[in-house]
Write a protein that holds these residues in place. Structure first.
Motif, PDB file in Angstrom:
ATOM      1  N   LEU A  98      23.412  38.308  20.235  1.00 35.69           N
ATOM      2  CA  LEU A  98      23.205  37.696  20.893  1.00 35.69           C
ATOM      3  C   LEU A  98      23.740  38.156  22.808  1.00 35.69           C
ATOM      4  N   LEU A 118      27.101  29.950  34.693  1.00 31.22           N
ATOM      5  CA  LEU A 118      28.420  30.260  34.582  1.00 31.22           C
ATOM      6  C   LEU A 118      28.749  31.201  35.464  1.00 31.22           C
ATOM      7  N   LEU A 119      28.547  32.507  34.841  1.00 32.38           N
ATOM      8  CA  LEU A 119      28.406  33.782  35.484  1.00 32.38           C
ATOM      9  C   LEU A 119      28.141  33.451  36.915  1.00 32.38           C
ATOM     10  N   LEU A 144      20.745  28.669  23.214  1.00 30.89           N
ATOM     11  CA  LEU A 144      21.993  27.793  24.048  1.00 30.89           C
ATOM     12  C   LEU A 144      23.123  27.858  24.285  1.00 30.89           C
ATOM     13  N   LEU A 145      23.463  29.383  23.674  1.00 29.05           N
ATOM     14  CA  LEU A 145      24.672  29.549  24.139  1.00 29.05           C
ATOM     15  C   LEU A 145      24.483  30.674  25.353  1.00 29.05           C
ATOM     16  N   ALA A 146      23.585  31.499  25.454  1.00 30.26           N
ATOM     17  CA  ALA A 146      23.454  32.516  26.505  1.00 30.26           C
ATOM     18  C   ALA A 146      23.103  32.077  27.830  1.00 30.26           C
ATOM     19  N   PRO A 165      23.749  29.178  29.394  1.00 31.12           N
ATOM     20  CA  PRO A 165      24.755  28.357  30.189  1.00 31.12           C
ATOM     21  C   PRO A 165      25.655  29.645  30.646  1.00 31.12           C
ATOM     22  N   ILE A 166      25.953  30.485  29.949  1.00 31.19           N
ATOM     23  CA  ILE A 166      26.643  31.833  30.450  1.00 31.19           C
ATOM     24  C   ILE A 166      26.315  32.374  31.547  1.00 31.19           C
ATOM     25  N   PHE A 194      31.232  40.399  28.170  1.00 38.42           N
ATOM     26  CA  PHE A 194      30.606  40.262  27.042  1.00 38.42           C
ATOM     27  C   PHE A 194      29.790  41.075  26.808  1.00 38.42           C
TER      28      PHE A 194
END
Lengths: 265, 270
Positions: free
Chosen positions: B148, B78-79, B70-72, B74-75, B93
């Motif tokens: 992560l 976005l990246l 769930l964190l990765a 979206p990253i 990161f």
């Protein structure tokens, strides 16, 4: 699209904070006069001084670098050699090789470490720094192959054959044509192997002889009896070193190569 | 000189460093102290203490894998849009990943400890101190923090490989931004996601270091039990038997990865 722009930046910044806050905390505490984990009592370099005069830490640091250098060197040679040989093999054997290569990569470190320990004991090899190095080479080779193989694939066979047609011996063709071409992959593989070795705790934990400490095992031992602030100083130094090495590696490798390769650190 | 001969050292290393040790693990797990065949080391997983450790490990690993995803994801999404200094941002990161794993875990101990940084801030603000360390939450925190990057790396590789023209086509055909993310980007990055899940789940499931450092010996995972059998407990056969049970889960993960992702190598490339 624009309306969420700020939210996006905030999300990325929050993750960056999450990633760096722990490291930053250790850095700040390493300059703290007192021993407290939570209270700032004044600036001091005493933990750095006591770190550099701490023989245990210095020995562990030396061991870590030595083990990593030797394992990275040997695994780079073995891994590069097999990558050069791979295109010559028939597909079945090659696929088998690559499947085997995934075992140490995807297997749990605890299983890798314990099974190596069992093997050493079964063959009557007493655990020492040598067994740590042998074990590190085992889990480093797959990372070297990971870095070198794409280069060899890209190179194809024409250069090597042209060299042979022009009268080079196979040895000359290997050292003067193939190796220079795949050098960026070899460098990346070496760096990767070196970092994996420095980073490892679990495999070292199970395969080291009594009294052989690396930074990881030393810290693990301290965590149980209470962390000393010298370790904060140590972690600051480790972080800064990693930063410098990675930036240098990026600068040297990045020129030209990065455009083709994507994002390789 | 025969080029094939160059693979000889590798073959020796695979046999000596991977195959023989794993065979020995099987041998120890399937025999008793005298060397006769038994299944009792394997079946020992049914004992309440062992079973609880396995289930706790499965649960904590599953939760931290989910949080990592769930964190990765979206990253990575976005990246994809970052235009300036993209290399630098990805570097930011991944940088913590290169710092020693023990130091990273120790940092969380310093943060979460009773007299640690977070509690000092809390009490400075006038609130009551919280019990943070030695909880399942602390262990999950450590797992998410440590692993992560293993989730981010393959997902980012997969997402960045999707051609811009593909997503632009979706926009041109009237898809909303959410639709593009969930109906185009997500399905196309499944191989990376599967790799990421495996690469977080396996080390989280098998760890004994994080649970030991952030669980304060109160949270026993299957990794802790195995480590103790091999070190203090001195029952290697039992430890090997439990390792075999654990390896079944690793094997399932590997098969999972093989089914969805043909190019594991590429995902791990940094």
């Amino acid at each position: 699209m624009k309306k969420h722009g700020a939210l996006r930046v905030i999300y990325l910044v929050l993750i960056i904070i999450f990633l760096y806050a722990p490291i930053f905390t250790l850095m700040v505490l390493s300059f703290n006069e007192g021993k407290s984990m939570g209270k700032w009592t004044g600036f001091s370099l005493r933990w750095y001084a006591s770190m550099f005069s701490d023989e245990e830490i210095m020995e562990a640091l030396g061991n870590t670098v030595f083990i990593a250098l030797v394992s990275a060197l040997v695994s780079t040679v073995i891994g590069t050699a097999v990558c050069i040989a791979l295109p010559r093999m028939n597909k079945k054997i090659r696929d088998a090789f690559l499947a085997l290569n995934n075992i140490p990569l995807l297997n749990a470190d605890i299983v890798t470490g314990l099974s190596l320990m069992l093997a050493f004991v079964a063959f009557g090899v007493s655990l020492s720094m040598g067994t740590v190095i042998l074990s590190h080479i085992t889990f480093c080779i797959p990372y070297v192959i990971l870095s070198v193989r794409p280069r060899v694939k890209q190179l194809g066979n024409t250069g090597y054959e042209a060299a042979l047609d022009l009268g080079a011996t196979p040895g000359q063709a290997l050292f003067k044509v193939i190796l220079p071409e795949i050098r960026p992959g070899i460098t990346a593989g070496f760096l990767m192997a070196f970092t994996m070795s420095v980073d490892d705790f679990i495999v070292t934990h199970f395969t080291r002889g009594a009294g052989v400490n690396t930074l990881s095992t030393l810290i693990y031992g301290q965590v149980r009896i209470g962390i000393r602030p010298t370790v904060y100083a140590l972690s600051t130094i480790v972080f800064v070193t990693v930063l410098i090495v990675l930036v240098l590696a990026n600068v040297f490798q990045g020129k030209g190569a990065r455009a083709r390769q994507g994002k390789r650190i | 000189m025969n080029k094939k001969a160059l693979s000889a050292p590798y073959v020796i290393w695979i046999i000596g460093g991977t195959l023989i040790p794993l065979a020995l693990m099987l041998y120890y797990g399937l025999t008793d102290g005298e060397g006769s065949f038994t299944l009792s080391n394997i079946l020992a997983i049914g004992e309440p203490g062992h079973l609880k450790a396995l289930l706790t490990a499965l649960l904590l690993a599953a939760v931290s894998t989910l949080i990592c995803f769930l964190l990765a994801f979206p990253i990575a999404v976005l990246l994809r849009r970052v235009k300036r200094a993209k290399g630098l941002i990805i570097f930011l990161f991944l940088l913590p990943m290169w710092m020693n794993f023990l130091l990273r875990t120790m940092a969380w101990q310093v943060l979460l400890e009773k007299g640690g940084v977070i509690n000092s801030i809390i009490s400075w603000l006038g609130f009551e101190k919280l019990r943070l360390i030695n909880t399942p939450g602390a262990v999950i925190m450590g797992m998410v923090y440590d692993f992560l990057p293993f989730m981010l790396l393959p997902i980012n590789n997969a997402v960045s490989k999707i051609a811009l023209s593909t997503t632009e086509a979706a926009y041109d055909l009237g898809a909303s931004e959410m639709q593009v993310v969930f109906k185009v980007v997500l399905p196309l990055s499944v191989p990376g996601i599967v790799s990421g899940i495996t690469m977080v789940f396996v080390p989280a499931l098998t760890t004994f270091v994080i649970s030991n450092m952030l669980g304060g010996g109160k949270i026993y995972l299957i990794g802790n039990i195995i480590e103790q059998e091999f070190t203090v407990g001195d029952n290697w056969n039992l430890g090997a038997g439990l390792s075999i049970v654990m390896m079944v889960f690793i094997l399932i993960s590997m098969l999972f990865i093989a089914k969805f992702d043909k190019d594991v190598e590429e995902d791990l490339a940094i």
